[in-house]
Design a protein around this motif. Structure first.
Motif, PDB file in Angstrom:
ATOM      1  N   ASP A  68       5.008   7.307 -10.914  1.00 24.50           N
ATOM      2  CA  ASP A  68       6.057   6.378 -11.320  1.00 24.50           C
ATOM      3  C   ASP A  68       5.422   5.033 -11.655  1.00 24.50           C
ATOM      4  N   GLY A  69       5.433   4.683 -12.923  1.00 30.83           N
ATOM      5  CA  GLY A  69       4.823   3.446 -13.387  1.00 30.83           C
ATOM      6  C   GLY A  69       5.756   2.255 -13.398  1.00 30.83           C
ATOM      7  N   TRP A  87       4.270  -2.063  -9.141  1.00 32.59           N
ATOM      8  CA  TRP A  87       2.858  -2.295  -9.420  1.00 32.59           C
ATOM      9  C   TRP A  87       2.493  -3.741  -9.756  1.00 32.59           C
ATOM     10  N   ASP A  88       3.370  -4.447 -10.410  1.00 31.82           N
ATOM     11  CA  ASP A  88       3.078  -5.800 -10.895  1.00 31.82           C
ATOM     12  C   ASP A  88       3.650  -6.826  -9.910  1.00 31.82           C
ATOM     13  N   ALA A  89       2.779  -7.352  -9.049  1.00 28.28           N
ATOM     14  CA  ALA A  89       3.219  -8.244  -7.969  1.00 28.28           C
ATOM     15  C   ALA A  89       3.932  -9.487  -8.494  1.00 28.28           C
ATOM     16  N   ALA A 119       0.832  -1.212   0.000  1.00 25.44           N
ATOM     17  CA  ALA A 119       0.000   0.000   0.000  1.00 25.44           C
ATOM     18  C   ALA A 119       0.860   1.253   0.000  1.00 25.44           C
ATOM     19  N   ARG A 120       1.889   1.295   0.841  1.00 22.95           N
ATOM     20  CA  ARG A 120       2.746   2.494   0.881  1.00 22.95           C
ATOM     21  C   ARG A 120       3.612   2.600  -0.369  1.00 22.95           C
ATOM     22  N   ILE A 121       4.099   1.473  -0.867  1.00 25.76           N
ATOM     23  CA  ILE A 121       4.891   1.488  -2.105  1.00 25.76           C
ATOM     24  C   ILE A 121       4.058   2.105  -3.225  1.00 25.76           C
ATOM     25  N   PHE A 157       3.115   5.897  -2.764  1.00 17.45           N
ATOM     26  CA  PHE A 157       4.244   6.758  -3.116  1.00 17.45           C
ATOM     27  C   PHE A 157       4.412   6.822  -4.636  1.00 17.45           C
ATOM     28  N   ALA A 158       4.400   5.662  -5.292  1.00 19.62           N
ATOM     29  CA  ALA A 158       4.565   5.624  -6.745  1.00 19.62           C
ATOM     30  C   ALA A 158       3.456   6.409  -7.437  1.00 19.62           C
ATOM     31  N   ALA A 159       2.248   6.323  -6.917  1.00 19.44           N
ATOM     32  CA  ALA A 159       1.127   7.068  -7.502  1.00 19.44           C
ATOM     33  C   ALA A 159       1.319   8.572  -7.321  1.00 19.44           C
TER      34      ALA A 159
END
Length: 180
Positions: free
Chosen positions: A52-53, A58-60, A41-43, A46-48
């Motif tokens: 930062d894509g 984003w891709d687990a 959630a925090r990762i 922050f990326a959002a």
């Protein structure tokens, strides 16, 4: 509601002389462990926020194969260990070592930061940090004011004891306009 005075004091600067500060050089903090593990959630929050894509955030499935879990953005390293300013148990936060260096000056600016990542920080890691005061420079006159450059080092470890990152930070502690 009045704030508990222990919390106000936890983040106050220590004041003293250059000689007082020099006596702290080489002092290391007690290990401080993050209140919670690195989280997806925090990762992703922050990326959002920084748009930062990077697939590693984003891709687990991709991140699990490549890194062992969602990768924590490098810019979040210090954020994992910032203590909350309040906890229900009443435990006051522990001030970082740089705040405990007794010097004149009411303000800090970050002058330089260098981080070496030795291992990826991924979802589920719980980090522990030990801070060390590396040096305190003699008084310097700058356009901002008169003050001292303070260099610290933070060593971040996972729960298994493996060092994941070393952060060297140089801050300038000064009183704005003093001697300028």
């Amino acid at each position: 509601m009045d704030q508990d005075p222990r919390y106000r004091q936890a983040y106050q600067l220590a004041f003293g002389t250059y000689e007082d500060a020099l006596r702290m050089v080489g002092v290391a903090s007690e290990p401080r462990t993050a209140a919670s593990p690195v989280s997806a959630a925090r990762i992703q929050l922050f990326a959002a926020m920084v748009h930062d894509g990077n697939r590693s955030y984003w891709d687990a499935e991709f991140a699990r194969e490549r890194w062992g879990g969602l990768l924590a953005p490098p810019a979040l390293l210090m954020g994992w260990l910032i203590p909350p300013p309040w906890e229900p148990a009443g435990r006051p936060p522990v001030a970082g070592i740089v705040l405990r260096v007794p010097l004149p000056g009411t303000t800090f600016i970050n002058a330089a930061n260098e981080v070496e990542f030795l291992q990826p920080v991924v979802e589920g890691d719980r980090l522990t940090v030990i801070e060390e005061l590396l040096s305190v420079a003699p008084e310097k006159q700058t356009r901002l004011g008169v003050g001292h450059f303070v260099q610290t080092q933070e060593t971040f470890r996972r729960e298994d004891g493996v060092v994941v990152a070393i952060n060297r930070n140089t801050l300038f502690r000064f009183t704005p306009g003093a001697g300028a």
